[in-house]
Design a protein around this motif. Structure first.
Motif, short mmCIF file in Angstrom:
data_model
loop_
_atom_site.label_atom_id
_atom_site.label_comp_id
_atom_site.label_asym_id
_atom_site.label_seq_id
_atom_site.Cartn_x
_atom_site.Cartn_y
_atom_site.Cartn_z
N SER A 4 0.45 -1.23 -0.25
CA SER A 4 0.13 0.07 -0.03
C SER A 4 0.91 1.19 0.12
CB SER A 4 -0.47 -0.05 1.54
OG SER A 4 -1.83 1.28 0.97
N GLN A 5 1.99 1.15 0.92
CA GLN A 5 2.43 2.08 0.94
C GLN A 5 3.37 2.59 -0.31
OE1 GLN A 5 4.97 1.03 3.87
NE2 GLN A 5 4.57 2.56 5.52
N LYS A 6 3.96 1.58 -1.43
CA LYS A 6 4.67 1.98 -2.37
C LYS A 6 3.57 2.57 -3.45
CE LYS A 6 8.91 -1.02 -2.00
NZ LYS A 6 9.92 -2.17 -3.16
N TYR A 16 4.21 6.30 -5.36
CA TYR A 16 4.01 6.15 -6.62
C TYR A 16 3.34 7.32 -6.91
CZ TYR A 16 4.15 5.11 -11.37
OH TYR A 16 4.02 5.92 -13.26
N SER A 17 1.18 7.15 -6.06
CA SER A 17 0.61 7.90 -6.77
C SER A 17 1.11 9.59 -6.35
CB SER A 17 -0.49 8.02 -6.08
OG SER A 17 -0.15 8.18 -4.55
N GLU A 18 1.93 9.43 -5.04
CA GLU A 18 2.58 11.31 -4.74
C GLU A 18 3.52 12.02 -5.39
OE1 GLU A 18 3.17 11.80 -0.47
OE2 GLU A 18 0.94 11.47 -0.41
N LEU A 19 4.24 10.66 -6.70
CA LEU A 19 5.00 11.35 -7.48
C LEU A 19 5.15 11.71 -8.28
CD1 LEU A 19 8.24 9.24 -5.58
CD2 LEU A 19 7.69 11.33 -4.71
N ARG A 22 -4.88 10.69 -4.75
CA ARG A 22 -4.25 11.08 -5.57
C ARG A 22 -3.47 9.17 -6.47
NH1 ARG A 22 -1.03 15.20 -6.42
NH2 ARG A 22 -0.97 16.42 -4.52
N MET A 23 -4.46 7.99 -5.88
CA MET A 23 -4.49 7.13 -6.13
C MET A 23 -5.02 6.88 -7.30
SD MET A 23 -3.32 4.29 -4.36
CE MET A 23 -2.47 4.23 -2.69
N ILE A 24 -6.85 7.96 -7.16
CA ILE A 24 -6.71 8.07 -8.36
C ILE A 24 -6.04 8.99 -9.57
CG2 ILE A 24 -9.51 8.45 -9.72
CD1 ILE A 24 -10.88 8.02 -6.63
N SER A 25 -5.67 10.06 -9.14
CA SER A 25 -4.78 10.41 -10.60
C SER A 25 -4.07 9.98 -10.86
CB SER A 25 -5.07 11.87 -9.88
OG SER A 25 -3.73 12.01 -8.45
N ALA A 26 -3.65 9.01 -10.14
CA ALA A 26 -2.43 8.12 -10.82
C ALA A 26 -2.08 6.67 -11.67
CB ALA A 26 -1.32 8.20 -9.35
N PHE A 27 -3.45 6.69 -11.24
CA PHE A 27 -3.38 5.30 -12.44
C PHE A 27 -4.87 5.28 -12.62
CE2 PHE A 27 -1.53 4.48 -7.88
CZ PHE A 27 -0.05 3.78 -7.81
N TRP A 52 3.18 -3.71 -11.72
CA TRP A 52 4.51 -2.93 -11.97
C TRP A 52 5.39 -2.07 -11.60
CZ3 TRP A 52 3.64 2.49 -12.68
CH2 TRP A 52 1.88 2.52 -12.49
N VAL A 53 4.51 -1.23 -10.94
CA VAL A 53 4.78 -0.08 -10.07
C VAL A 53 6.03 -0.61 -9.01
CG1 VAL A 53 4.32 1.27 -7.69
CG2 VAL A 53 2.61 1.08 -9.41
#
Length: 341
Positions: free
Chosen positions: A96-98, A102-105, A140-145, A188-189
């Motif tokens: 979950s942390q990874k 990824y989502s924040e970066l 953030r998760m939604i915006s990244a993936f 893949w993350v």
């Protein structure tokens, strides 16, 4: 000064040049000192003093906060385990942390901004706090993936069937307009995100966490000193910059931990008549002390309290404050009864 703890640290600067440092704790004349020494390749060194005082607990708060900052900058201890917390190096927690890292970066800032605007509208229409709708982490998760189906939504940590059912259709309406370059599942993350980038991000999270712990420790110390000096809530507001409501909450916490808060209670409750205090006490005995609204209505009358809540006037807030302060005394008395029985 006697050094009681020291650890060597190493890392590389932005140019890739090796650098080293030492973090140390020393004892001197019954007090504690904490510091950091940066060592240059030429042998020069630069010292930073992080703490000097008599409180070991405060020193530990400063140590965790400052060390997290250095670890976030890329320093690593030569002796492993100096900053390890159980459960942080594996299992579902790290997965979950990874994903969060990824989502924040690498998430889309434009999409995140749009999702935040959606949340504000949703919160306003439902008269709820925004964080009840969705956390920053979820957005953030939604915006990244950029999930395109409910099945994909449910693969994101923090989104369960309830949230997906409640808000999923609106989220997917927003994300369906955006072309994505990644795919589900998100295995893949874990290979694309380098361990060093992840560790630096993780220590940044720790830095924020320990900063909050340090600030809370310092606020509590200020409160305890103020109480011992006979300060009122008004004085503590000036010293801590906390609201009266937050100060009373901290006061409740101090009382639970066994600190003596009676001097402050005497100051704040001195204007309340014995008759009123006795009435509140009986209401606690009859209605319990978990919920304050029934006690408020019993003691001060339903019409008055409903009007106060509707108009959000300060009077009702002050009545709740009185009840919370009197509840501290009531709970203390009840705990004493239990001990004596």
């Amino acid at each position: 000064m006697q050094i009681v703890f020291m650890n060597q640290m190493s890392g590389a600067d932005e140019s890739g040049h090796a650098r080293s440092a030492q973090v140390w704790i020393g004892e001197e004349e019954g007090g504690w000192r904490l510091g950091w020494r940066s060592i240059e390749q030429e042998g020069d060194f630069f010292d930073e003093e992080w703490y000097e005082g008599n409180s070991w607990n405060e020193l530990l708060c400063v140590y965790r906060h400052q060390l997290a900052k250095k670890l976030g900058e890329g320093f690593r201890p030569l002796i492993e385990g100096v900053f390890h917390e159980s459960g942080e190096n594996g299992g579902k927690s790290q997965v979950s942390q990874k994903l969060q890292c990824y989502s924040e970066l690498y998430g889309s800032e434009e999409l995140y901004t749009e999702l935040c605007a959606w949340r504000r509208r949703k919160a306003a229409s439902g008269r709820k706090a925004p964080y009840f709708i969705a956390s920053n982490r979820v957005l953030r998760m939604i915006s990244a993936f950029i999930p395109q189906t409910e099945e994909e939504l449910l693969q994101l940590p923090g989104i369960g069937t309830s949230k997906a059912s409640e808000h999923g259709a609106e989220w997917l309406e927003i994300t369906s307009k955006i072309e994505r370059t990644t795919s589900f599942p998100l295995d893949w993350v874990y290979s694309q995100l380098s361990e060093e980038v992840f560790l630096s991000w993780l220590y940044k999270q720790k830095e924020q966490k320990y900063k909050q712990e340090l600030e809370r420790f310092q606020i509590r110390r200020t409160m305890l000193l103020g109480i011992a000096e006979g300060a009122s809530l008004a004085h503590l507001e000036e010293r801590t910059s906390l609201s009266r409501r937050d100060l009373v909450e901290e006061l409740e916490g101090l009382e639970k931990e066994g600190y003596d808060t009676e001097q402050l209670l005497q100051i704040e409750l001195s204007a309340i008549t014995e008759t009123e205090q006795a009435t509140v006490w009986r209401a606690f005995e009859e209605l319990g002390d978990t919920f304050l609204k029934p006690v408020l209505q019993r003691v001060y009358g339903q019409a008055q309290t409903e009007k106060g809540e509707a108009e959000e006037i300060g009077g009702t807030e002050k009545l709740y404050e009185r009840l919370r302060l009197l509840r501290i005394r009531f709970r203390r008395a009840e705990a004493s009864k239990v001990k004596m029985s």
